[in-house]
Design an enzyme around this catalytic site. Structure first.
Site, PDB file in Angstrom:
ATOM      1  N   ARG A 262     -24.416  63.015  14.775  1.00 48.92           N
ATOM      2  CA  ARG A 262     -24.439  61.605  15.177  1.00 48.92           C
ATOM      3  C   ARG A 262     -23.960  61.545  16.626  1.00 48.92           C
ATOM      4  O   ARG A 262     -23.311  62.473  17.119  1.00 48.92           O
ATOM      5  CB  ARG A 262     -23.487  60.780  14.306  1.00 48.92           C
ATOM      6  CG  ARG A 262     -24.015  60.553  12.905  1.00 48.92           C
ATOM      7  CD  ARG A 262     -22.979  59.830  12.052  1.00 48.92           C
ATOM      8  NE  ARG A 262     -22.778  58.446  12.437  1.00 48.92           N
ATOM      9  CZ  ARG A 262     -21.834  57.655  11.899  1.00 48.92           C
ATOM     10  NH1 ARG A 262     -21.009  58.133  10.981  1.00 48.92           N
ATOM     11  NH2 ARG A 262     -21.709  56.398  12.297  1.00 48.92           N
ATOM     12  N   HIS A 263     -24.263  60.443  17.300  1.00 51.84           N
ATOM     13  CA  HIS A 263     -23.735  60.202  18.656  1.00 51.84           C
ATOM     14  C   HIS A 263     -22.209  60.152  18.598  1.00 51.84           C
ATOM     15  O   HIS A 263     -21.619  59.957  17.522  1.00 51.84           O
ATOM     16  CB  HIS A 263     -24.281  58.860  19.160  1.00 51.84           C
ATOM     17  CG  HIS A 263     -24.019  57.743  18.175  1.00 51.84           C
ATOM     18  ND1 HIS A 263     -22.804  57.099  18.096  1.00 51.84           N
ATOM     19  CD2 HIS A 263     -24.798  57.230  17.185  1.00 51.84           C
ATOM     20  CE1 HIS A 263     -22.864  56.200  17.121  1.00 51.84           C
ATOM     21  NE2 HIS A 263     -24.058  56.267  16.535  1.00 51.84           N
TER      22      HIS A 263
ATOM     23  N   HIS B 251     -28.403  58.978  14.480  1.00 44.97           N
ATOM     24  CA  HIS B 251     -27.528  57.957  13.890  1.00 44.97           C
ATOM     25  C   HIS B 251     -27.338  58.203  12.396  1.00 44.97           C
ATOM     26  O   HIS B 251     -28.119  58.933  11.774  1.00 44.97           O
ATOM     27  CB  HIS B 251     -28.173  56.577  14.081  1.00 44.97           C
ATOM     28  CG  HIS B 251     -28.502  56.279  15.509  1.00 44.97           C
ATOM     29  ND1 HIS B 251     -27.665  55.582  16.336  1.00 44.97           N
ATOM     30  CD2 HIS B 251     -29.582  56.629  16.275  1.00 44.97           C
ATOM     31  CE1 HIS B 251     -28.210  55.493  17.549  1.00 44.97           C
ATOM     32  NE2 HIS B 251     -29.381  56.118  17.527  1.00 44.97           N
TER      33      HIS B 251
ATOM     34  N   ASN C  63     -18.886  51.073  16.683  1.00 43.91           N
ATOM     35  CA  ASN C  63     -18.224  51.847  15.615  1.00 43.91           C
ATOM     36  C   ASN C  63     -16.749  51.445  15.551  1.00 43.91           C
ATOM     37  O   ASN C  63     -16.200  51.234  14.465  1.00 43.91           O
ATOM     38  CB  ASN C  63     -18.290  53.361  15.878  1.00 43.91           C
ATOM     39  CG  ASN C  63     -19.683  53.938  15.696  1.00 43.91           C
ATOM     40  OD1 ASN C  63     -20.063  54.872  16.393  1.00 43.91           O
ATOM     41  ND2 ASN C  63     -20.451  53.412  14.750  1.00 43.91           N
TER      42      ASN C  63
ATOM     43  N   ARG D 193     -26.201  55.069  23.050  1.00 47.17           N
ATOM     44  CA  ARG D 193     -25.092  55.887  22.537  1.00 47.17           C
ATOM     45  C   ARG D 193     -25.513  57.344  22.273  1.00 47.17           C
ATOM     46  O   ARG D 193     -24.687  58.249  22.356  1.00 47.17           O
ATOM     47  CB  ARG D 193     -24.448  55.249  21.300  1.00 47.17           C
ATOM     48  CG  ARG D 193     -25.373  54.869  20.157  1.00 47.17           C
ATOM     49  CD  ARG D 193     -24.601  53.967  19.197  1.00 47.17           C
ATOM     50  NE  ARG D 193     -25.301  53.592  17.982  1.00 47.17           N
ATOM     51  CZ  ARG D 193     -26.156  52.577  17.872  1.00 47.17           C
ATOM     52  NH1 ARG D 193     -26.478  51.860  18.946  1.00 47.17           N
ATOM     53  NH2 ARG D 193     -26.690  52.265  16.696  1.00 47.17           N
TER      54      ARG D 193
ATOM     55  N   GLU E 230     -31.517  54.081  15.123  1.00 46.47           N
ATOM     56  CA  GLU E 230     -30.813  53.747  13.871  1.00 46.47           C
ATOM     57  C   GLU E 230     -31.608  52.737  13.039  1.00 46.47           C
ATOM     58  O   GLU E 230     -32.463  52.013  13.582  1.00 46.47           O
ATOM     59  CB  GLU E 230     -29.410  53.204  14.209  1.00 46.47           C
ATOM     60  CG  GLU E 230     -28.522  52.845  13.014  1.00 46.47           C
ATOM     61  CD  GLU E 230     -28.354  53.976  11.979  1.00 46.47           C
ATOM     62  OE1 GLU E 230     -29.371  54.518  11.484  1.00 46.47           O
ATOM     63  OE2 GLU E 230     -27.204  54.281  11.632  1.00 46.47           O
TER      64      GLU E 230
HETATM   65  O1  F6P Z   1     -21.942  51.838  11.297  1.00 45.53           O
HETATM   66  C1  F6P Z   1     -22.704  52.718  12.046  1.00 45.53           C
HETATM   67  C2  F6P Z   1     -24.140  52.651  11.613  1.00 45.53           C
HETATM   68  O2  F6P Z   1     -24.868  53.626  12.315  1.00 45.53           O
HETATM   69  C3  F6P Z   1     -24.813  51.280  11.803  1.00 45.53           C
HETATM   70  O3  F6P Z   1     -25.350  51.047  13.071  1.00 45.53           O
HETATM   71  C4  F6P Z   1     -25.839  51.284  10.716  1.00 45.53           C
HETATM   72  O4  F6P Z   1     -26.320  50.022  10.383  1.00 45.53           O
HETATM   73  C5  F6P Z   1     -25.068  51.962   9.595  1.00 45.53           C
HETATM   74  O5  F6P Z   1     -24.262  52.936  10.213  1.00 45.53           O
HETATM   75  C6  F6P Z   1     -25.927  52.606   8.547  1.00 45.53           C
HETATM   76  O6  F6P Z   1     -25.110  52.958   7.465  1.00 45.53           O
HETATM   77  P1  F6P Z   1     -25.125  52.088   6.112  1.00 45.53           P
HETATM   78  O7  F6P Z   1     -26.547  52.180   5.650  1.00 45.53           O
HETATM   79  O8  F6P Z   1     -24.159  52.800   5.227  1.00 45.53           O
HETATM   80  O9  F6P Z   1     -24.742  50.687   6.431  1.00 45.53           O
END
Ligand code: F6P
Length: 245
Positions: A58-59, A197, A65, A110, A131
């Site tokens: 991941r970044h 991501h 975050n 990022r 992402e």
């Molecule tokens: O929180 C970091 C992230 O990369 C968000 O940008 C993204 O929406 C999420 O994680 C994805 O994870 P989850 O599907 O568990 O919400």
């Protein structure tokens, strides 16, 4: 035992001969038509078993975050910047004996900033590595989503794999858009570093580690960790490197 085998000579078939040797292998395709068989041939023509590593990370930690906000396009936090430097050091050492390698990022800053300290390798930006699109929830915290859109929050909790954010994507959508990335990774002979991501890497990792679809959305995919996948004849081996405490 060989006596029970019969050579396939007629009808529709795909023959894979000596593919394990890499360069010398042969793929014979006969009388294949239709969408799905065509896709299978395309996949087989593009894949090979030559050993090479794929490094997934991941970044570095982003400002969103830190604030617990989903999506967005924020820059790195101080810790995130530190990770980008540690990652560059790691990659320099890990790939110093390789003739070529490429660094793949998403189009979001990022991941691009995380790749910036890495020098000496070509970098490619893929929109397919962006992402998961959180649509109307982009930029919100999970708490805010729960409070402002409780039905959306509950629907996602019930079926995270299929749930599609309004005007955004589901995990299944992400998996589908990753197909060209997967084919390209299968095709590569040199190492690839993928800086992407959480949701995207859950899907990519699950493909290579042969994990079931239902596990994808809740798989652990921590920040500041490199997952090295060694591709080769004997299957896929995995190592993890945690670069920060
Ligand atoms: O929180 C970091 C992230 O990369 C968000 O940008 C993204 O929406 C999420 O994680 C994805 O994870 P989850 O599907 O568990 O919400």
């Amino acid at each position: 035992m060989k006596r029970v085998y019969e050579p396939v000579q007629e009808g529709s078939y795909i023959k894979m001969i000596d593919m394990v040797k890499g360069e010398g292998g042969q793929l014979q395709v006969n009388n294949i038509s239709g969408y799905l068989p065509g896709r299978i041939v395309f996949f087989l023509v593009n894949s090979h078993l030559a050993p090479r590593p794929i490094l997934l990370t991941r970044h570095g930690e982003s400002l969103h975050n830190v604030r617990g906000r989903v999506g967005g396009d924020t820059v790195l936090s101080e810790d995130g910047e530190l990770y980008s430097k540690k990652l560059a050091n790691f990659i320099e050492k890990r790939l110093k004996n390789e003739k070529t390698a490429t660094i793949w990022t998403s189009t979001l800053q990022r991941t691009i900033l995380t790749a910036t300290p890495i020098v000496g390798f070509p970098k490619i930006q893929w929109r397919a590595l962006d992402e998961i699109n959180s649509g109307v929830c982009d930029g919100m915290t999970y708490e805010e989503i729960k409070k402002i859109m409780p039905e959306e929050y509950e629907s996602r909790k019930k079926d995270k794999l299929r749930y599609r954010y309004p005007r955004g994507e589901s995990y299944l959508d992400v998996i589908q858009r990753l197909e060209p990335v997967i084919i390209e990774l299968e095709r590569q002979r040199a190492p690839v570093v993928v800086i992407s991501h959480q949701a995207v890497l859950r899907a990519l990792y699950s493909y290579f580690a042969d994990r079931p679809l239902r596990e994808v959305p809740d798989m652990e995919m921590p920040l500041h960790t490199i997952i090295e996948i060694q591709m080769g004849v004997t299957g896929v081996e995995e190592k993890r490197y945690k670069l920060m405490d």
